[in-house]
Scaffold this active site. Sequence first.
Site, PDB file in Angstrom:
ATOM      1  N   TYR A 182     -14.967   0.865  -7.032  1.00 17.04           N
ATOM      2  CA  TYR A 182     -16.251   1.554  -6.851  1.00 17.04           C
ATOM      3  C   TYR A 182     -17.115   1.417  -8.100  1.00 17.04           C
ATOM      4  CZ  TYR A 182     -13.567   3.281  -2.970  1.00 17.04           C
ATOM      5  OH  TYR A 182     -12.785   3.332  -1.841  1.00 17.04           O
ATOM      6  N   LYS A 233      -2.111  -1.522  -3.907  1.00 20.33           N
ATOM      7  CA  LYS A 233      -2.985  -0.350  -3.806  1.00 20.33           C
ATOM      8  C   LYS A 233      -2.164   0.924  -3.836  1.00 20.33           C
ATOM      9  CE  LYS A 233      -6.059   1.729  -0.473  1.00 20.33           C
ATOM     10  NZ  LYS A 233      -6.501   1.759   0.881  1.00 20.33           N
ATOM     11  N   ARG A 266     -10.840   9.705   1.761  1.00 18.75           N
ATOM     12  CA  ARG A 266     -10.756  10.360   3.082  1.00 18.75           C
ATOM     13  C   ARG A 266     -11.944  11.293   3.275  1.00 18.75           C
ATOM     14  NH1 ARG A 266      -4.120  11.007   3.077  1.00 18.75           N
ATOM     15  NH2 ARG A 266      -3.741   8.762   3.059  1.00 18.75           N
ATOM     16  N   SER A 293     -10.184   5.428  -4.701  1.00 17.92           N
ATOM     17  CA  SER A 293     -11.131   6.527  -4.873  1.00 17.92           C
ATOM     18  C   SER A 293     -10.667   7.557  -5.900  1.00 17.92           C
ATOM     19  CB  SER A 293     -11.359   7.205  -3.524  1.00 17.92           C
ATOM     20  OG  SER A 293     -10.134   7.643  -2.969  1.00 17.92           O
ATOM     21  N   LYS A 313       0.958   9.891   5.794  1.00 16.83           N
ATOM     22  CA  LYS A 313       1.118   8.493   6.201  1.00 16.83           C
ATOM     23  C   LYS A 313       2.405   7.878   5.650  1.00 16.83           C
ATOM     24  CE  LYS A 313      -3.868   7.797   6.827  1.00 16.83           C
ATOM     25  NZ  LYS A 313      -5.005   6.863   6.714  1.00 16.83           N
ATOM     26  N   LYS A 336       0.858  -1.188   0.000  1.00 20.35           N
ATOM     27  CA  LYS A 336       0.000   0.000   0.000  1.00 20.35           C
ATOM     28  C   LYS A 336       0.891   1.233   0.000  1.00 20.35           C
ATOM     29  CE  LYS A 336      -3.664   2.314   2.558  1.00 20.35           C
ATOM     30  NZ  LYS A 336      -4.589   2.242   3.695  1.00 20.35           N
TER      31      LYS A 336
HETATM   32  C1  PBG Z   1      -7.133   3.563   5.445  1.00 20.29           C
HETATM   33  C2  PBG Z   1      -7.635   3.265   4.079  1.00 20.29           C
HETATM   34  C3  PBG Z   1      -7.509   4.131   3.002  1.00 20.29           C
HETATM   35  C4  PBG Z   1      -8.124   3.528   1.913  1.00 20.29           C
HETATM   36  C5  PBG Z   1      -8.626   2.300   2.336  1.00 20.29           C
HETATM   37  N1  PBG Z   1      -8.296   2.133   3.678  1.00 20.29           N
HETATM   38  C6  PBG Z   1      -6.942   5.499   2.919  1.00 20.29           C
HETATM   39  C7  PBG Z   1      -5.693   5.853   3.588  1.00 20.29           C
HETATM   40  O1  PBG Z   1      -4.770   5.038   3.715  1.00 20.29           O
HETATM   41  O2  PBG Z   1      -5.629   7.003   4.009  1.00 20.29           O
HETATM   42  C8  PBG Z   1      -8.195   4.171   0.558  1.00 20.29           C
HETATM   43  C9  PBG Z   1      -9.194   3.673  -0.383  1.00 20.29           C
HETATM   44  C10 PBG Z   1      -9.486   4.578  -1.525  1.00 20.29           C
HETATM   45  O3  PBG Z   1      -8.826   5.633  -1.732  1.00 20.29           O
HETATM   46  O4  PBG Z   1     -10.402   4.241  -2.274  1.00 20.29           O
HETATM   47  N2  PBG Z   1      -7.165   2.586   6.358  1.00 20.29           N
END
Ligand code: PBG
Length: 317
Positions: free
Chosen positions: A300, A235, A191, A261, A204, A181
């Site tokens: 999505y 991801k 978010r 997203s 992060k 990730k």
């Molecule tokens: C956080 C989490 C995130 C997503 C899924 N779980 C965002 C992040 O790490 O801030 C992102 C999913 C998306 O952008 O569709 N636990």
Amino acid sequence: MRALVRQSHLSSGDLIWPVFVRKGTGIEEPVPSMPGVMRRSVDKIVQAAHEAADLGIPALCIFPYTEQSDRTEDCAEAWSPDNLSNQATRAIKDALPDMVIMTDVALDPYNINGHDGFVENGEIVNDRTVAALVKMALAQADAGADIIGPSDMMDGRIGAIRTALEAAGHSNVSILSYSAKYASGFYGPFRDAVGASGALTGDKKTYQMDPANSDEALRLIERDLAEGADMIMVKPGMPYLDICRRAKDAFGAPTFAYQVSGEYAMMQAAAQNGWLDHDKVMMESLMSFKRAGCDGILTYFAPAAARLMGKDRWHAQ
Ligand code: PBG
């Protein structure tokens, strides 16, 4: 003829649909930066699960939307048996026992500062976080989750969660680890969707991966598989197709991509402006994951793509 020689195939059965649950009843509230995506109250999530089942989508992934007032320093809501995510899991499983439910393990929806782990003196603390994540995963499994999805990127959490699941009699619950990730700008609309944008202080980057690295992704995937992950994820998706391919070639484990997203938002925005053909780019982007070696995709677009495909495999235009 093209169907005969086609190498990659896509069907509704390859899709996991991420959904956002909020409190209340009878509510479907649009997420502004994700056209077509809703935050739904539990009753509406159950309705969405019925739609998914009718469309041949095998799995939903549940994310809770929380308000700032629901967030605390100790994140205790994360492992409450009755938190929103667990309520949604129970309600869907009661209505549709065969719908596969994936849940998210990370503290960010419940954390006062929007981070996936506890923060002490400006630093993420790994081991205290892992202990909390284990409690969170167990509460999700107790609620009926089939797939636990640790998205937090702490070290050692897969082994700790696996051990705890076994000890609690949940040996049939799978772990789909968000192994690779990346610290990505493409999570912005998510978010917003979960109410974390305002809450997040800093970034992060100390626990999510540097977009410049690919060997590190393989090491993390190898580690998570060794700790007991059943499936792994890359991801975001489209900017990291090379990682999907390397992961599949190196390990052969069930491999998923999360088309996140921001990927969804940019395609929707261009389509709404008439700059791209919605259905064509949606299907082409989803097929690209299959070509890159993925077994499935969190997207999505799941309901829209499934509606377009019907229960058949997708045949390009
Ligand atoms: C956080 C989490 C995130 C997503 C899924 N779980 C965002 C992040 O790490 O801030 C992102 C999913 C998306 O952008 O569709 N636990």
